[in-house]
Motif scaffolding. Structure first.
Motif, mmCIF file in Angstrom:
data_model
loop_
_atom_site.group_PDB
_atom_site.id
_atom_site.type_symbol
_atom_site.label_atom_id
_atom_site.label_comp_id
_atom_site.label_asym_id
_atom_site.label_seq_id
_atom_site.Cartn_x
_atom_site.Cartn_y
_atom_site.Cartn_z
ATOM 1 N N LEU A 100 85.002 86.833 -2.608
ATOM 2 C CA LEU A 100 84.505 86.033 -1.486
ATOM 3 C C LEU A 100 83.349 85.138 -1.922
ATOM 4 O O LEU A 100 83.239 83.990 -1.475
ATOM 5 C CB LEU A 100 84.070 86.948 -0.347
ATOM 6 C CG LEU A 100 85.188 87.517 0.520
ATOM 7 C CD1 LEU A 100 84.620 88.478 1.551
ATOM 8 C CD2 LEU A 100 85.962 86.403 1.211
ATOM 9 N N ALA A 101 82.474 85.676 -2.779
ATOM 10 C CA ALA A 101 81.375 84.851 -3.290
ATOM 11 C C ALA A 101 81.933 83.652 -4.056
ATOM 12 O O ALA A 101 81.467 82.512 -3.885
ATOM 13 C CB ALA A 101 80.470 85.692 -4.200
ATOM 14 N N TYR A 120 83.631 81.201 -1.623
ATOM 15 C CA TYR A 120 82.612 80.453 -0.873
ATOM 16 C C TYR A 120 82.007 79.355 -1.752
ATOM 17 O O TYR A 120 81.841 78.208 -1.313
ATOM 18 C CB TYR A 120 81.525 81.403 -0.389
ATOM 19 C CG TYR A 120 80.336 80.701 0.213
ATOM 20 C CD1 TYR A 120 80.418 80.102 1.463
ATOM 21 C CD2 TYR A 120 79.127 80.617 -0.482
ATOM 22 C CE1 TYR A 120 79.328 79.449 2.009
ATOM 23 C CE2 TYR A 120 78.038 79.964 0.063
ATOM 24 C CZ TYR A 120 78.147 79.385 1.311
ATOM 25 O OH TYR A 120 77.064 78.724 1.833
ATOM 26 N N GLY A 176 84.396 76.577 -2.213
ATOM 27 C CA GLY A 176 84.453 75.755 -1.013
ATOM 28 C C GLY A 176 83.247 74.857 -0.863
ATOM 29 O O GLY A 176 83.369 73.668 -0.544
ATOM 30 N N VAL A 177 82.044 75.422 -1.111
ATOM 31 C CA VAL A 177 80.819 74.623 -1.001
ATOM 32 C C VAL A 177 80.805 73.527 -2.054
ATOM 33 O O VAL A 177 80.402 72.380 -1.790
ATOM 34 C CB VAL A 177 79.576 75.528 -1.139
ATOM 35 C CG1 VAL A 177 78.309 74.701 -1.212
ATOM 36 C CG2 VAL A 177 79.498 76.491 0.033
ATOM 37 N N SER A 211 89.388 84.613 3.816
ATOM 38 C CA SER A 211 89.119 83.171 3.663
ATOM 39 C C SER A 211 89.774 82.384 4.787
ATOM 40 O O SER A 211 89.163 81.474 5.362
ATOM 41 C CB SER A 211 89.626 82.680 2.304
ATOM 42 O OG SER A 211 88.942 83.306 1.247
ATOM 43 N N MET A 224 87.846 83.041 7.984
ATOM 44 C CA MET A 224 86.571 82.328 8.002
ATOM 45 C C MET A 224 86.773 80.841 8.284
ATOM 46 O O MET A 224 85.969 80.224 8.993
ATOM 47 C CB MET A 224 85.845 82.525 6.663
ATOM 48 C CG MET A 224 85.349 83.957 6.458
ATOM 49 S SD MET A 224 84.867 84.323 4.763
ATOM 50 C CE MET A 224 83.332 83.416 4.641
ATOM 51 N N ARG A 225 87.847 80.260 7.749
ATOM 52 C CA ARG A 225 88.139 78.848 8.023
ATOM 53 C C ARG A 225 88.454 78.628 9.499
ATOM 54 O O ARG A 225 88.053 77.624 10.095
ATOM 55 C CB ARG A 225 89.319 78.388 7.172
ATOM 56 C CG ARG A 225 89.004 78.206 5.698
ATOM 57 C CD ARG A 225 90.281 77.994 4.902
ATOM 58 N NE ARG A 225 91.009 76.827 5.336
ATOM 59 C CZ ARG A 225 91.031 75.654 4.708
ATOM 60 N NH1 ARG A 225 90.334 75.520 3.591
ATOM 61 N NH2 ARG A 225 91.712 74.646 5.161
ATOM 62 N N TRP A 235 81.533 75.493 8.751
ATOM 63 C CA TRP A 235 80.870 76.029 7.558
ATOM 64 C C TRP A 235 81.836 76.310 6.417
ATOM 65 O O TRP A 235 81.473 76.211 5.244
ATOM 66 C CB TRP A 235 80.134 77.326 7.915
ATOM 67 C CG TRP A 235 78.980 77.133 8.839
ATOM 68 C CD1 TRP A 235 79.012 77.049 10.200
ATOM 69 C CD2 TRP A 235 77.610 76.983 8.472
ATOM 70 N NE1 TRP A 235 77.757 76.864 10.699
ATOM 71 C CE2 TRP A 235 76.869 76.823 9.666
ATOM 72 C CE3 TRP A 235 76.938 76.972 7.255
ATOM 73 C CZ2 TRP A 235 75.492 76.652 9.671
ATOM 74 C CZ3 TRP A 235 75.559 76.819 7.261
ATOM 75 C CH2 TRP A 235 74.863 76.648 8.455
ATOM 76 N N PHE A 236 83.062 76.702 6.738
ATOM 77 C CA PHE A 236 83.956 77.226 5.698
ATOM 78 C C PHE A 236 85.286 76.456 5.592
ATOM 79 O O PHE A 236 86.246 76.985 5.065
ATOM 80 C CB PHE A 236 84.261 78.705 5.980
ATOM 81 C CG PHE A 236 83.042 79.563 6.088
ATOM 82 C CD1 PHE A 236 82.274 79.843 4.974
ATOM 83 C CD2 PHE A 236 82.642 80.082 7.308
ATOM 84 C CE1 PHE A 236 81.141 80.626 5.069
ATOM 85 C CE2 PHE A 236 81.515 80.871 7.414
ATOM 86 C CZ PHE A 236 80.753 81.142 6.286
ATOM 87 N N MET A 289 86.825 76.209 2.051
ATOM 88 C CA MET A 289 87.188 77.397 1.277
ATOM 89 C C MET A 289 88.691 77.399 0.988
ATOM 90 O O MET A 289 89.497 77.186 1.896
ATOM 91 C CB MET A 289 86.814 78.667 2.032
ATOM 92 C CG MET A 289 85.352 79.022 1.987
ATOM 93 S SD MET A 289 84.992 80.627 2.741
ATOM 94 C CE MET A 289 85.797 81.734 1.587
ATOM 95 N N THR A 311 82.271 85.609 11.833
ATOM 96 C CA THR A 311 82.796 85.551 10.460
ATOM 97 C C THR A 311 82.138 86.602 9.578
ATOM 98 O O THR A 311 82.808 87.378 8.895
ATOM 99 C CB THR A 311 82.551 84.150 9.866
ATOM 100 O OG1 THR A 311 83.161 83.175 10.703
ATOM 101 C CG2 THR A 311 83.145 84.049 8.463
#
Length: 780
Positions: A39-40, A43, A46-47, A330, A333-334, A340-341, A344, A648
């Motif tokens: 996940l890290a 993320y 994605g960022v 993921s 979260m999207r 924010w995501f 990702m 999330t």
């Protein structure tokens, strides 16, 4: 069979049932570590992608350099893509068909790979007299592909250019910040215009595998460049871990690594205690190997290899499950928080998480196998031959039968007889509790970081003149809307002259209704809120330290040139409305406010909507105020984004807590099952001398309870201080919320440990009842 280690697959297959729970523990540990790193990584990917799409995929830009320096930079092995990038602002005065334009000139590689632009129609210019223009300019200037247009200079001269392409306007902001039609050409084409005020830079994209700061220092030193000549893409460099002290990637991976170490410590204790029980069960087997000539070193190697053999299936299964879990999380979260995501990847594969989980999984098993391997190596050949393999502990003290019944006393005595096994099992239980309490602080962190305060409005309607000009009927009309969850108003009287104990000061008098009085109760330090709600001329006072006011004090207010006296019924420590320096704050009921001021209207109305509310619902409320005179403050989308962000992270945190609970449950069941299996001969002997099945079950319950209760005690001793340290660091130091004993998480994990320990006895008890005394005594 040519080697003694060939026995490992055979032994593993025979004892597959006994090792099942241990393999599940390894699998769950791998899942937890892989999901955290995965996940890290997702993320950060994605960022990174979001930042690249926002500003372009470049790391550094060099200004005021010559072509020789540019050639030197492009020739460096660390540089993947580089090239000139020239921009001309619309203020320079260039026109096409009387429309002001901005100009961007660079090679096609820079256009495509660094600034991620695209041609919607046609091709990219490759000759000095060719250009590509914005698609918007195509319509406004009425031009077609391959048309020739006249580009006018500020001095009135012009040059002919052929239109060979139309740009994708959604990405042209990467090239130039201005929101105007843009013309793209080659650097040679820009040279024919003889532009004197172009913003020229040489942009470079570096390899992710190199140390970019070191490369930049080398370039600066070799070419005598100043800091003003170099501009870095700081957000992208920070995300990719290329800025010392500002590395977002380092911080995220450090957190994942620390949490992984805690998980690894938990699993080491779990697997070690399981292996200890497994070794105790097969004492005769290791003794026979010694009789056949195996050395202590070979026995230790055998136990370690057996543990690694379990990893052969447990680790791949854990990795596969972790990949699927990361995909699901993921995607969730999207959907939950696209703001924010949204960048990702859904189907991404994190090689970092796979490598980290494999390494930590293998390291965990190897460390966990050290103690059991030594124990197996200590088994003497004489022990196996004499048939006393089951009795390897030395008893220096008899069981305490004065306090407990014989079966309970024996259970407690057996649990504590083997000190190493007792410490391992108790420690594993304690670490599980500590791990759960540690992770539970993230729930409080999320609530403070992402959940808006309960009083947060999603739409505020304020008087344009800051007076009580909003009629109370408007509030009643708003409440009739089915999409409104809660609506409440406040009346304000500003800078009211006040006097108390001979001291004069100004104060704001504000009305509250039932909801706001309830929220204020959390800040009450003295007095009663109910008195203010139910009786007139009673007020709440907010402490500031400027004025000494106590409960029961009489305050004289000068309102409309009339002196009114109110009584302080309660003291508040703080309030979000008490933010004017040097001005005190009083709260009262609406009836008291109207009696003191004669006003019945509101200064502000706050509204909270139902969860499924949309902008249309906000507009419906706004349409009520047709006469104007108010100012709207719409924060619905922002509050919804915060809530979605909370949901999330709640999925992630509660998912991790669930895996920790699962590891705890499987470990307890595994160790108790293996512990019973290792003592089959002892139980058989006890049955042979007259102990009933009921007494045996009570003895096993007492043994399991000893491990569980000791683990709970040590878990509280270790876990609560750990919880305090993390809580103070994450929450108290940031938001000022004082630490308190986490009763709900503590009771929950203690209940899980005790209940699981009790239920784990059920299987071994049934197995003992089904076996005859002879089978018990000969069990291996």
């Amino acid at each position: 069979m040519k080697h003694y280690l060939k026995l490992v697959p055979i032994s593993t297959k025979i004892h597959r049932k006994q090792s099942r729970m241990t393999r599940i523990c390894i699998t769950l540990a791998v899942i937890l570590v892989a999901v955290m790193f995965g996940l890290a990584d997702m993320y950060l990917q994605g960022v990174t992608q979001h930042e690249i799409e926002k500003s372009g995929n470049w790391h550094y830009a060099f200004h005021a350099i010559d072509s020789q320096t540019a050639s030197f930079i492009s020739a460096r092995p660390e540089v993947k893509i580089s090239g000139w990038h020239n921009t001309v602002s619309s203020e320079a005065g260039y026109f096409i068909k009387e429309q002001p334009i901005t100009i961007s000139a660079q090679d096609k590689g820079v256009f495509d790979d660094i600034f991620l632009n695209g041609i919607a129609e046609g091709k990219y210019p490759d000759a000095p007299n060719e250009i590509a223009i914005s698609s918007s300019l195509k319509d406004t200037a009425s031009v077609l592909l391959n048309d020739t247009v006249e580009l006018y200079n500020p001095n009135g001269s012009m040059a002919d250019y052929q239109i060979v392409g139309f740009l994708d306007d959604t990405k042209t902001s990467h090239l130039i910040a201005e929101n105007l039609p843009i013309v793209v050409m080659t650097p040679e084409g820009l040279g024919t215009l003889a532009v004197s005020n172009a913003n020229e830079s040489y942009v470079a994209q570096f390899s992710h595998l190199c140390n970019i700061p070191d490369a930049i220092n080398d370039i600066k030193a070799a070419n005598h460049l100043t800091d003003e000549q170099i501009t870095g893409n700081t957000p992208l460099l920070s995300i990719q871990g290329q800025i010392e002290g500002k590395s977002g990637v380092n911080q995220i991976y450090q957190v994942a690594f620390i949490l992984s170490l805690i998980v690894m410590l938990t699993c080491i204790l779990m697997i070690s205690s399981s292996l200890n029980s497994n070794v105790a069960e097969r004492t005769e087997f290791f003794g026979m190997l010694r009789c056949l000539g195996a050395t202590k070193r070979q026995i230790m190697r055998f136990v370690r290899l057996e543990g690694l053999y379990w990893c052969k299936t447990a680790i791949p299964i854990g990795i596969i499950f972790s990949i699927v879990i990361v995909w699901i999380l993921s995607a969730a979260m999207r959907v939950i928080s696209p703001e924010w995501f949204s960048s990702m990847p859904i189907w991404g594969i994190s090689w970092i998480s796979i490598v980290a989980s494999i390494l930590l999984g293998l390291l965990t098993v190897l460390l966990a196998a050290r103690s059991p391997a030594r124990r197996a190596a200590k088994v003497s050949p004489l022990t196996a031959v004499s048939g006393n393999a089951g009795q390897i502990a030395t008893f220096h003290k008899a069981a305490n039968t004065k306090t407990f019944k014989i079966e309970t006393a024996l259970g407690i005595h057996h649990a504590k007889a083997k000190k190493r096994n007792y410490i391992l099992m108790t420690g594993a239980f304690a670490i599980c509790i500590t791990l759960f309490l540690t992770f539970s602080t993230l729930v409080d962190f999320m609530q403070n970081a992402f959940v808006p305060p309960v009083y947060t409005p999603e739409l505020s309607i304020a008087s344009e003149t800051n007076t009580c000009s909003i009629e109370s009927e408007m509030l009643a009309q708003i409440k009739k809307n089915d999409d409104v969850k809660r609506a409440y108003g406040r009346m304000f009287a500003y800078d009211v002259p006040s006097e108390n104990s001979g001291k004069s000061y100004n104060a704001n008098l504000i009305s509250y209704e039932e909801n706001q009085f309830q929220w204020a109760a959390d800040s009450l330090v003295a007095g009663s809120i109910e008195t203010v709600m139910q009786q007139e001329n009673q007020v709440l006072f907010v402490q500031t330290g400027n004025v000494n006011v106590q409960v029961g004090d009489k305050i004289t207010l000068s309102i409309n040139n009339t002196k009114k006296t109110v009584t302080v019924a309660g003291i508040l420590s703080d309030s979000p409305l008490a933010r004017v320096k040097g001005t005190e704050t009083f709260f009262c009921s609406e009836a008291t406010f109207s009696a003191l001021t004669g006003e019945t209207g509101y200064t502000i109305i706050d509204i909270q909507f139902e969860n499924n509310a949309s902008s249309e619902d906000v507009n419906a409320i706004k349409n009520i105020f047709t006469n104007g005179g108010v100012i709207f403050s719409d924060s619905l989308s922002q509050v919804q984004q915060q809530r979605n962000l909370y949901y999330t992270f709640a999925v992630l945190v509660y998912g991790f807590l669930s895996i920790i609970v699962a590891i705890t449950i499987f470990h307890i069941m595994n160790t108790i099952n293996l512990g019973v299996a290792a003592k089959m001969k002892e139980y058989g002997s006890m049955r042979a001398i007259g102990m009933s099945n009921r007494q045996l079950i009570k003895m096993i319950i007492a043994e399991a309870g000893t491990y569980a209760i000791s683990g709970v005690i040590w878990g509280c001793i270790i876990g609560l201080p750990m919880h305090w340290v993390i809580y103070v660091s994450l929450i108290t130091n940031i938001w000022g919320t004082a630490w308190s004993v986490p009763f709900i998480p503590l009771i929950l994990i203690i209940a899980i440990v005790l209940l699981t320990s009790l239920l784990a006895v059920k299987g071994p008890a049934k197995r003992l009842q089904r076996m005859s005394i002879v089978e018990n005594i000969s069990a291996q």
